[in-house]
Design a protein around this motif. Structure first.
Motif, short mmCIF file in Angstrom:
data_model
loop_
_atom_site.label_atom_id
_atom_site.label_comp_id
_atom_site.label_asym_id
_atom_site.label_seq_id
_atom_site.Cartn_x
_atom_site.Cartn_y
_atom_site.Cartn_z
N LEU A 1 24.97 47.95 -38.63
CA LEU A 1 24.12 49.14 -38.35
C LEU A 1 23.84 49.29 -36.61
O LEU A 1 24.07 50.25 -36.40
N VAL A 2 23.43 48.10 -36.34
CA VAL A 2 22.72 48.18 -34.96
C VAL A 2 24.03 48.27 -33.99
O VAL A 2 23.99 49.39 -33.04
N LEU A 3 25.27 47.87 -34.07
CA LEU A 3 26.18 48.07 -33.15
C LEU A 3 27.18 49.29 -33.59
O LEU A 3 27.82 50.01 -32.81
N GLY A 4 27.42 49.42 -34.77
CA GLY A 4 28.26 50.56 -35.53
C GLY A 4 27.74 51.85 -35.40
O GLY A 4 28.67 52.83 -35.32
N SER A 5 26.74 51.99 -35.86
CA SER A 5 25.98 53.29 -35.79
C SER A 5 26.20 53.97 -34.75
O SER A 5 26.39 55.25 -34.68
N GLU A 6 26.27 53.54 -33.49
CA GLU A 6 26.43 54.27 -32.06
C GLU A 6 27.76 55.07 -32.15
O GLU A 6 27.71 56.03 -31.66
N TYR A 7 28.74 54.59 -32.93
CA TYR A 7 29.96 55.50 -33.10
C TYR A 7 29.96 56.49 -33.89
O TYR A 7 30.40 57.53 -33.48
N GLY A 8 29.12 56.30 -34.84
CA GLY A 8 28.84 57.62 -35.91
C GLY A 8 28.19 58.59 -35.21
O GLY A 8 28.51 59.81 -35.33
N TRP A 9 26.98 58.22 -34.42
CA TRP A 9 26.45 59.36 -33.70
C TRP A 9 27.09 59.83 -32.44
O TRP A 9 26.62 60.47 -32.01
N GLY A 10 27.86 58.78 -32.06
CA GLY A 10 28.60 59.63 -30.70
C GLY A 10 27.79 59.06 -29.54
O GLY A 10 27.96 59.57 -28.39
N THR A 11 26.87 58.27 -29.85
CA THR A 11 25.91 57.79 -28.85
C THR A 11 26.46 56.82 -27.78
O THR A 11 25.82 56.28 -26.69
N VAL A 12 27.88 56.07 -28.16
CA VAL A 12 28.14 55.47 -27.36
C VAL A 12 28.35 55.77 -25.81
O VAL A 12 28.16 55.31 -24.66
N LYS A 13 29.03 57.06 -25.60
CA LYS A 13 29.10 57.89 -24.44
C LYS A 13 27.88 58.08 -23.83
O LYS A 13 27.76 57.79 -22.59
N THR A 14 26.64 58.32 -24.49
CA THR A 14 25.51 58.63 -24.08
C THR A 14 24.97 57.25 -23.24
O THR A 14 24.47 57.36 -22.09
N VAL A 15 25.03 56.31 -24.13
CA VAL A 15 24.54 54.91 -23.56
C VAL A 15 25.42 54.41 -22.29
O VAL A 15 24.79 54.25 -21.45
N LEU A 16 26.67 54.58 -22.33
CA LEU A 16 27.58 54.09 -21.25
C LEU A 16 27.51 54.85 -19.90
O LEU A 16 28.06 54.51 -19.08
N THR A 17 26.76 56.01 -19.97
CA THR A 17 26.71 56.94 -18.93
C THR A 17 25.37 56.92 -18.34
O THR A 17 24.96 57.73 -17.29
N GLN A 18 24.46 55.91 -18.83
CA GLN A 18 23.20 56.03 -18.25
C GLN A 18 23.10 55.09 -16.81
O GLN A 18 22.61 55.70 -15.85
N ARG A 19 23.54 53.82 -17.06
CA ARG A 19 23.66 53.04 -15.85
C ARG A 19 24.36 51.74 -15.92
O ARG A 19 25.24 51.24 -15.34
N PRO A 20 23.80 51.10 -16.98
CA PRO A 20 24.29 49.62 -17.39
C PRO A 20 25.99 49.65 -17.60
O PRO A 20 26.30 50.54 -18.28
#
Lengths: 302, 285
Positions: free
Chosen positions: B91-110
């Motif tokens: 849930l912690v790592l896989g959900s990011e793909y379902g919500w499409g938030t991987v791109k949101t997270v990866l464009t913040q800074r880190p």
């Protein structure tokens, strides 16, 4: 690359198997301008923008963003972006989503209220993201992009899903961002939109850059619209006028490219030829016309 | 390093507000209490026809007392807590793909390494807290039973408690890591959970069963399985059981203590490495 160039792309290519989603695209974006990235759906706009942000690795080509390689933490910290629709955590409120993003970016939460205000979400900031309409989600996406007080703002189809009032507000917001000295890259398939808010435009079609120029250059001169009958006499009369640069017939009207000072002479020549003139007016050529002209030319060369 | 810390803060902010995380903790706590304390206590207090056969009432009561807390808490890990931890990791790592938030997270800074490292730290911290909650609840229940029956309220030594807690965290980290790595590799939640739970609850027991009876040639394979090693590690830190009580299901001594700990640690490292390798090199489309 000069100090004034924020984004420099040279012969950027991304292929998936045999298919080139982006094919040798070159473009440059200067500091402080609003750059429109224009093309139909599937032209390669989003793929190019993803490469600018380091989400996708290019197959070949050079890419510099704010003087560094894309995806570098120092660069990402200065870019606010929304790519292919807003994606946030459904179980968090709009405000909490911005708090999460501020934590990721290490940028502090001081600007959250102001940013929610900017995109007109302050009154719904504490509602869950999952309850937002598409337009509200879109505005939250823009809010998240602005949270870092970025030098460069990258917005992929920001007016998608907005109602006409929302579109107008979004365009005004983007224009304000440009006026405040930020550099904005905006992708769109809506030509009117780009025409209204962009300084320069890059047109992409089927993965290839078709043209890159200012909106004014692309739009070219205004045209003279003539509605008159009979059509054959109108056409033959106009053909004889040396100062008319081009003529094209559209349905029941004729469009001329002719210098403004010759407008009176055109009218006189038509009247003297015994033509019934119902309308003579000047219109700006729409980007839409230019776009179809260019892409049609492209595909006929292909 | 500040980027990793920022990501960890963001992840923890999300986790404490995420209903699914609390649901999983509640399920683990409830099951742990029911199987560790409620059922044994009811068997003891009832008419003797309770669910635990072949053990004296005294032995059943003794198994619920504070000095058995490590056994009562870790006893449920092979059966349900491991599976829940796997679900949590996915849930912690896989959900990011379902919500499409991987791109949101990866464009913040880190960068990607910092993002995944921060997520792993947050996952590990949550698991450590979760195991602590199970121990604290166990302490409360066992003390209550001891007081009501006039039995000893003495807990194991601090060293034994720490050993039990540490082994519990290591086991849960392994399962959460497997869930998380599957979540990243398969870019989702449903498939990792489905595959993971079938593995934990089905396939592994099957292999263990076959290896111990009809096909002993499978033992080397059995001895590198995550669940078998987790069961051996748990058994290594458990106190001697009251006479007549069998070990809880899945708790075994198939693998030597030291080797079980190393194997579990290896799984954690391998999961992290696989997730990182995948996360770093894949396009986010």
């Amino acid at each position: 690359m000069t100090a004034e160039t924020v984004v420099e792309v040279r012969e950027l290519t991304k292929t998936y198997g045999e298919v080139a989603a982006v094919d040798q695209v070159s473009l440059s974006v200067r500091r402080g301008e609003v750059y429109g990235f224009l093309g139909p759906n599937g032209a390669g706009k989003t793929t190019t923008l993803r490469m600018l942000l380091g989400l996708i690795r290019p197959t070949s080509g050079d890419l510099m963003v704010l003087g560094r390689q894309p995806g570098d933490a120092g660069v990402l910290a200065r870019i606010g972006s929304m790519i292919e629709g807003p994606a946030f955590y459904p179980f968090l409120s709009g405000r909490a989503n911005l708090q999460v993003m501020a934590r990721y970016a290490g940028s502090g939460s001081s600007k959250i209220d102001e940013t929610l205000e900017t995109v007109d979400l302050a009154s719904r900031g504490d509602d869950k993201f999952s309850t937002y309409s598409l337009g509200m989600k879109q505005r939250l996406g823009v809010a998240a992009a602005l949270l870092k007080d970025p030098d460069l703002v990258v917005l992929d189809e920001p007016t998608n899903g907005l109602d006409p009032a929302g579109m107008r507000d979004m365009r005004a917001l983007i224009r304000r961002l440009g006026d405040s000295g930020r550099t904005v890259i905006l992708s769109s398939h809506m030509l009117g939109e780009v025409q209204q808010i962009c300084d320069r435009v890059g047109v992409i079609n089927a993965g290839r850059m078709v043209v890159e120029s200012t909106v004014d250059e692309l739009r070219g001169d205004s045209e003279l619209v003539v509605r008159a009958t009979p059509a054959d006499v109108v056409r033959s009369t106009l053909d004889q006028l040396a100062y008319v640069q081009s003529i094209r017939s559209l349905d029941d009207e004729v469009r001329l490219r002719v210098d403004e000072r010759h407008t009176g002479e055109v009218t006189r020549a038509l009247v003297l030829a015994g033509v019934d003139v119902r309308e003579v007016r000047r219109i700006d050529r729409q980007l839409e016309d230019v776009f179809f002209e260019i892409t049609a030319k492209e595909s006929s060369h292909a | 390093m500040p980027d990793v810390l920022n990501v960890t803060r963001a992840e923890l902010f999300k986790l404490v507000r995420r209903p699914a995380a609390w649901t999983l903790l509640a399920a683990a706590a409830l099951l742990s209490q029911v199987f560790g304390y409620l059922i044994p206590y009811l068997s003891f207090a009832g008419d003797g026809s309770g669910p635990i056969e072949g053990a004296s009432k005294d032995a059943i009561l003794a198994s619920t007392l504070p000095d058995q807390i490590v056994a009562s808490t870790l006893g449920g890990f092979p059966v349900f807590a491991g599976a829940l931890a796997l679900v949590f990791g996915a849930l912690v790592l896989g959900s990011e793909y379902g919500w499409g938030t991987v791109k949101t997270v990866l464009t913040q800074r880190p960068g990607r390494t910092a993002v995944l490292a921060g997520q792993a730290v947050a996952l590990a911290m949550s698991v450590a807290v979760g195991v602590l909650v199970l121990f604290v609840l166990g302490a409360a229940s066992s003390t209550a039973i001891a007081l009501s029956q006039g039995e000893s309220t003495a807990f194991p030594s601090v060293l034994d408690l720490l050993g039990g807690y540490g082994a519990g965290v290591a086991i849960m980290l392994m399962w959460a890591g497997l869930g998380g790595a599957l979540g990243v590799v398969l870019r989702g939640v449903a498939l990792p959970i489905g595959l993971g739970v079938v593995w934990v609850l089905g396939v592994e027991n099957l292999i263990a069963g076959v290896a111990s009876s009809v096909l002993t040639a499978l033992r080397p394979l059995r001895d590198v399985m995550p669940g078998i090693n987790a069961g051996s590690l748990a058994s290594a830190v458990m106190p001697t059981r009251p006479p007549g009580l069998e070990s809880p299901p899945g708790i075994n001594s198939d693998v030597a203590d030291g080797r079980a700990l190393i194997t579990v640690a290896c799984y954690v490292v391998v999961c992290l490495a696989v997730a990182l390798w995948t996360y770093r090199r894949r396009d986010v489309a």
